[in-house]
Design an enzyme around this catalytic site. Structure first.
Site, PDB file in Angstrom:
ATOM      1  N   ARG A 157       0.816  -1.230   0.000  1.00  0.00           N
ATOM      2  CA  ARG A 157       0.000   0.000   0.000  1.00  0.00           C
ATOM      3  C   ARG A 157       0.843   1.269   0.000  1.00  0.00           C
ATOM      4  NH1 ARG A 157      -3.111  -3.143   3.367  1.00  0.00           N
ATOM      5  NH2 ARG A 157      -4.921  -3.941   2.255  1.00  0.00           N
TER       6      ARG A 157
ATOM      7  N   LYS B 181       4.042  12.087 -10.602  1.00  0.00           N
ATOM      8  CA  LYS B 181       3.171  11.277 -11.472  1.00  0.00           C
ATOM      9  C   LYS B 181       3.908   9.981 -11.795  1.00  0.00           C
ATOM     10  CE  LYS B 181       0.415  14.531 -14.157  1.00  0.00           C
ATOM     11  NZ  LYS B 181       0.126  14.937 -15.549  1.00  0.00           N
TER      12      LYS B 181
ATOM     13  N   GLU C  81      12.042  19.359 -23.819  1.00  0.00           N
ATOM     14  CA  GLU C  81      11.352  19.743 -22.571  1.00  0.00           C
ATOM     15  C   GLU C  81      12.040  20.960 -21.947  1.00  0.00           C
ATOM     16  OE1 GLU C  81       8.535  18.374 -21.715  1.00  0.00           O
ATOM     17  OE2 GLU C  81       8.544  16.293 -22.418  1.00  0.00           O
TER      18      GLU C  81
ATOM     19  N   LYS D  57       9.467  23.357 -12.591  1.00  0.00           N
ATOM     20  CA  LYS D  57       8.507  22.269 -12.402  1.00  0.00           C
ATOM     21  C   LYS D  57       8.052  22.223 -10.946  1.00  0.00           C
ATOM     22  CE  LYS D  57       6.800  17.879 -13.604  1.00  0.00           C
ATOM     23  NZ  LYS D  57       6.891  16.641 -14.345  1.00  0.00           N
TER      24      LYS D  57
ATOM     25  N   GLU E 175      -2.991  18.657 -11.080  1.00  0.00           N
ATOM     26  CA  GLU E 175      -3.398  19.154 -12.394  1.00  0.00           C
ATOM     27  C   GLU E 175      -4.852  19.618 -12.436  1.00  0.00           C
ATOM     28  OE1 GLU E 175      -1.521  17.038 -15.552  1.00  0.00           O
ATOM     29  OE2 GLU E 175      -2.638  18.144 -17.081  1.00  0.00           O
TER      30      GLU E 175
ATOM     31  N   ARG F 182      -0.901  23.315 -13.611  1.00  0.00           N
ATOM     32  CA  ARG F 182       0.009  22.248 -14.062  1.00  0.00           C
ATOM     33  C   ARG F 182      -0.172  21.938 -15.554  1.00  0.00           C
ATOM     34  NH1 ARG F 182       2.001  16.914 -10.602  1.00  0.00           N
ATOM     35  NH2 ARG F 182       3.363  16.112 -12.217  1.00  0.00           N
TER      36      ARG F 182
ATOM     37  N   ASN G 150       1.923  21.042 -20.452  1.00  0.00           N
ATOM     38  CA  ASN G 150       1.542  20.297 -21.659  1.00  0.00           C
ATOM     39  C   ASN G 150       1.648  21.122 -22.930  1.00  0.00           C
ATOM     40  OD1 ASN G 150       0.927  17.835 -20.407  1.00  0.00           O
ATOM     41  ND2 ASN G 150      -0.974  18.710 -19.649  1.00  0.00           N
TER      42      ASN G 150
ATOM     43  N   HIS H  12       1.992  19.456 -26.279  1.00  0.00           N
ATOM     44  CA  HIS H  12       1.812  18.021 -26.045  1.00  0.00           C
ATOM     45  C   HIS H  12       0.541  17.457 -26.686  1.00  0.00           C
ATOM     46  CE1 HIS H  12       5.242  18.311 -23.483  1.00  0.00           C
ATOM     47  NE2 HIS H  12       5.108  17.092 -23.003  1.00  0.00           N
TER      48      HIS H  12
ATOM     49  N   HIS I 264       1.442  14.283 -28.487  1.00  0.00           N
ATOM     50  CA  HIS I 264       0.909  12.961 -28.112  1.00  0.00           C
ATOM     51  C   HIS I 264       0.188  12.312 -29.283  1.00  0.00           C
ATOM     52  CE1 HIS I 264       0.873  14.004 -23.542  1.00  0.00           C
ATOM     53  NE2 HIS I 264       1.976  13.350 -23.877  1.00  0.00           N
TER      54      HIS I 264
ATOM     55  N   HIS J  61       9.467  10.930 -27.620  1.00  0.00           N
ATOM     56  CA  HIS J  61       8.523  11.917 -27.081  1.00  0.00           C
ATOM     57  C   HIS J  61       9.019  13.348 -27.329  1.00  0.00           C
ATOM     58  CE1 HIS J  61       5.671  13.788 -24.398  1.00  0.00           C
ATOM     59  NE2 HIS J  61       6.668  14.321 -23.705  1.00  0.00           N
TER      60      HIS J  61
HETATM   61  N1  NAD Z   1       5.975  11.059 -14.720  1.00  0.00           N
HETATM   62  C1  NAD Z   1       6.047  12.139 -15.452  1.00  0.00           C
HETATM   63  O1  NAD Z   1       5.711  13.236 -15.013  1.00  0.00           O
HETATM   64  C2  NAD Z   1       6.594  12.016 -16.843  1.00  0.00           C
HETATM   65  C3  NAD Z   1       6.904  13.169 -17.562  1.00  0.00           C
HETATM   66  C4  NAD Z   1       7.464  13.023 -18.824  1.00  0.00           C
HETATM   67  C5  NAD Z   1       7.696  11.745 -19.346  1.00  0.00           C
HETATM   68  N2  NAD Z   1       7.364  10.655 -18.606  1.00  0.00           N
HETATM   69  C6  NAD Z   1       7.629   9.297 -19.117  1.00  0.00           C
HETATM   70  O2  NAD Z   1       9.029   9.141 -19.287  1.00  0.00           O
HETATM   71  C7  NAD Z   1       9.254   8.121 -20.253  1.00  0.00           C
HETATM   72  C8  NAD Z   1      10.367   8.564 -21.178  1.00  0.00           C
HETATM   73  O3  NAD Z   1      11.528   8.755 -20.432  1.00  0.00           O
HETATM   74  P1  NAD Z   1      12.979   8.819 -21.120  1.00  0.00           P
HETATM   75  O4  NAD Z   1      12.907   9.715 -22.274  1.00  0.00           O
HETATM   76  O5  NAD Z   1      13.935   9.077 -20.030  1.00  0.00           O
HETATM   77  O6  NAD Z   1      13.111   7.359 -21.746  1.00  0.00           O
HETATM   78  P2  NAD Z   1      13.788   5.981 -21.222  1.00  0.00           P
HETATM   79  O7  NAD Z   1      13.643   5.818 -19.786  1.00  0.00           O
HETATM   80  O8  NAD Z   1      13.237   4.928 -22.110  1.00  0.00           O
HETATM   81  O9  NAD Z   1      15.330   6.198 -21.568  1.00  0.00           O
HETATM   82  C9  NAD Z   1      15.727   6.345 -22.904  1.00  0.00           C
HETATM   83  C10 NAD Z   1      16.795   5.315 -23.289  1.00  0.00           C
HETATM   84  O10 NAD Z   1      18.044   5.709 -22.728  1.00  0.00           O
HETATM   85  C11 NAD Z   1      18.604   4.652 -21.952  1.00  0.00           C
HETATM   86  N3  NAD Z   1      19.357   5.316 -20.887  1.00  0.00           N
HETATM   87  C12 NAD Z   1      18.869   5.941 -19.805  1.00  0.00           C
HETATM   88  N4  NAD Z   1      19.861   6.562 -19.143  1.00  0.00           N
HETATM   89  C13 NAD Z   1      20.992   6.329 -19.807  1.00  0.00           C
HETATM   90  C14 NAD Z   1      22.339   6.718 -19.634  1.00  0.00           C
HETATM   91  N5  NAD Z   1      22.689   7.545 -18.646  1.00  0.00           N
HETATM   92  N6  NAD Z   1      23.271   6.271 -20.513  1.00  0.00           N
HETATM   93  C15 NAD Z   1      22.900   5.491 -21.560  1.00  0.00           C
HETATM   94  N7  NAD Z   1      21.637   5.105 -21.798  1.00  0.00           N
HETATM   95  C16 NAD Z   1      20.688   5.529 -20.934  1.00  0.00           C
HETATM   96  C17 NAD Z   1      17.425   3.835 -21.525  1.00  0.00           C
HETATM   97  O11 NAD Z   1      17.799   2.526 -21.236  1.00  0.00           O
HETATM   98  C18 NAD Z   1      16.529   3.920 -22.772  1.00  0.00           C
HETATM   99  O12 NAD Z   1      16.967   2.989 -23.729  1.00  0.00           O
HETATM  100  C19 NAD Z   1       7.938   7.892 -20.966  1.00  0.00           C
HETATM  101  O13 NAD Z   1       7.413   6.658 -20.540  1.00  0.00           O
HETATM  102  C20 NAD Z   1       7.048   9.019 -20.473  1.00  0.00           C
HETATM  103  O14 NAD Z   1       5.693   8.665 -20.408  1.00  0.00           O
HETATM  104  C21 NAD Z   1       6.828  10.769 -17.375  1.00  0.00           C
HETATM  105 ZN    ZN Z   2       6.643  15.855 -22.204  1.00  0.00          ZN
END
Ligand code: NAD
Ligand code: ZN
Length: 375
Positions: A128, A150, A192, A234, A244, A248, A252, A255, A259, A272
């Site tokens: 939990r 999030k 971003e 942020k 949100e 917040r 977006n 986005h 998206h 993304h």
């Molecule tokens: N929670 C939120 O508020 C929020 C906001 C924006 C995005 N997101 C989410 O984040 C995700 C995307 O995140 P991302 O862009 O970091 O992608 P990711 O986590 O897939 O990382 C991108 C790639 O880089 C690799 N990698 C990571 N760090 C590395 C490093 N230091 N050296 C070499 N390789 C490395 C990973 O293994 C992956 O292959 C999506 O799922 C999206 O929905 C969440």
């Molecule tokens: Zn984004």
């Protein structure tokens, strides 16, 4: 790069008794254990990481934790968006249970946004809810996904459809981890970063115009200042509107279209950051036609994304344009079937919940589909 080549910057996320700190600097991974010790949590903990990140930084994280008296285990999940699934969540629960993690135990998300969202969701539900710490290793995760609470995973029906709000206890952004990040991923994170300038901070936007080449070279001084500023923005936005209800939404910007573009290209063609680069160029054009946003500034925005090596255009057939519009209407943020946009009045100031005439939308879509027409 020598560790501690620039001072550690601290950003506070003000959320009452759930407030936490973000640290930004070099060499922070080796301080993970002592930083966690200050949180007064249990001894037992688990690091969740992926197959790209664990071999690079897993050992250093384990060592730092053990040295500080913790009993850590490393759980490695596949890399990439498909790991953000209930299937992986289940596999993590099983490993946590076999390592006998308890209420006082905690998780560490070591990786990009995928690992952060996944590990955060596991932490929000296991027993939990247990505590978790974010150690983001992509630029996108350092400036965006690790801050704000999030967390969640994807379903077949769509992205992030299962989730929770679960704030971390600490965020450690170690700039050294960015040195192994592939260039394309780094540039995607920049989309971003530029967004924060557009929505909230004109001087940040100007700084990016000035220092972009140093950013692209991953100069730690510039990185530290810019990443910390993005986290501050942020944190300020989330501090005022955690769930949100209003403000917040400005995060977006670009986005809605971004998206939709990700969805119609079935989450593969565009990262993304690439999709929202195109989305922000379109949002700037929409802002010009509907809010009188200066055309000159829309061009500055397009130019900055271009210089960052990000796409600002997409080839779309007429039927793909229709598909894109349909996908925009399916966005989670749509109210009563009507698409609402975040639009800019000027660089550094945006408004949300904006309706847009169909003609303006068609104009913006034309513009990103065809670079002949000048902004
Ligand atoms: N929670 C939120 O508020 C929020 C906001 C924006 C995005 N997101 C989410 O984040 C995700 C995307 O995140 P991302 O862009 O970091 O992608 P990711 O986590 O897939 O990382 C991108 C790639 O880089 C690799 N990698 C990571 N760090 C590395 C490093 N230091 N050296 C070499 N390789 C490395 C990973 O293994 C992956 O292959 C999506 O799922 C999206 O929905 C969440
Ligand atoms: Zn984004």
């Amino acid at each position: 790069m020598p560790p501690y080549s620039c001072p550690v910057r601290i950003v506070n996320v003000p959320l009452g008794n759930r407030s936490y700190r973000i640290q930004v600097g070099s060499g922070l991974l080796s301080t993970l254990g002592t930083a966690c010790a200050r949180l007064k949590l249990g001894r037992r903990c688990a690091i969740i990481s992926d197959r790209n990140v664990a071999p690079r930084f897993g050992k250093a994280a384990l060592q730092a934790l053990s040295k500080a008296g913790f009993d850590p285990v490393l759980i490695t999940v596949p890399a990439g968006e498909t790991a953000k699934s209930l299937h992986t969540v289940h596999a993590c629960y099983d490993q946590l249970a076999s390592h006998r993690l308890e209420r006082q135990s905690f998780l560490i998300a070591l990786g990009g946004g995928v690992v952060g969202d996944l590990a955060g969701f596991v932490a929000s539900t296991y027993l939990r809810g247990i505590a978790f710490v974010q150690v983001p290793t992509t630029l996108l995760a350092q400036v965006d996904s690790s801050v704000g609470g999030k967390v969640g995973v994807n379903l077949k029906a769509g992205k992030n459809l299962v989730g929770a709000f679960h704030q971390p206890k600490l965020v450690l952004c170690d700039l050294d981890t960015l040195s192994s990040l592939p260039a394309r991923e780094f540039r995607a994170g920049l989309a971003e970063v530029i967004k924060y300038g557009i929505i909230y901070d004109a001087p940040l936007f100007q700084r990016l115009e000035r220092d972009l080449s140093r950013m692209l070279k991953r100069d730690p001084k510039v990185l530290a200042a810019v990443i910390a500023r993005c986290c501050e923005i942020k944190a300020e936005v989330v501090g005022q509107d955690e769930t949100e209800a209003g403000l917040r939404a400005i995060l977006n910007f670009g986005h809605t279209l971004g998206h939709a573009l990700e969805a119609i290209s079935s989450y593969g063609k565009y990262l993304h950051g690439e999709a929202i680069s195109i989305g922000q160029v379109a949002a700037a054009a929409l802002s010009t036609t509907t809010l009188g946003f200066p055309a000159r500034d829309a061009e500055r925005i397009r130019h900055l994304f271009c210089r960052a090596g990000l796409p600002t255009q997409v080839k779309l057939t007429a039927s793909q344009q229709r598909e894109l519009l349909r996908a925009m209407r399916l966005d989670k943020k749509v109210r009563a079937g009507e698409i609402r946009f975040v639009l800019a009045r000027r660089i550094g100031r945006v408004v949300w919940g904006q309706r847009v005439p169909d003609a303006s939308l068609a104009h913006a879509l034309n513009l990103i589909a065809n670079r002949q027409s000048p902004i």
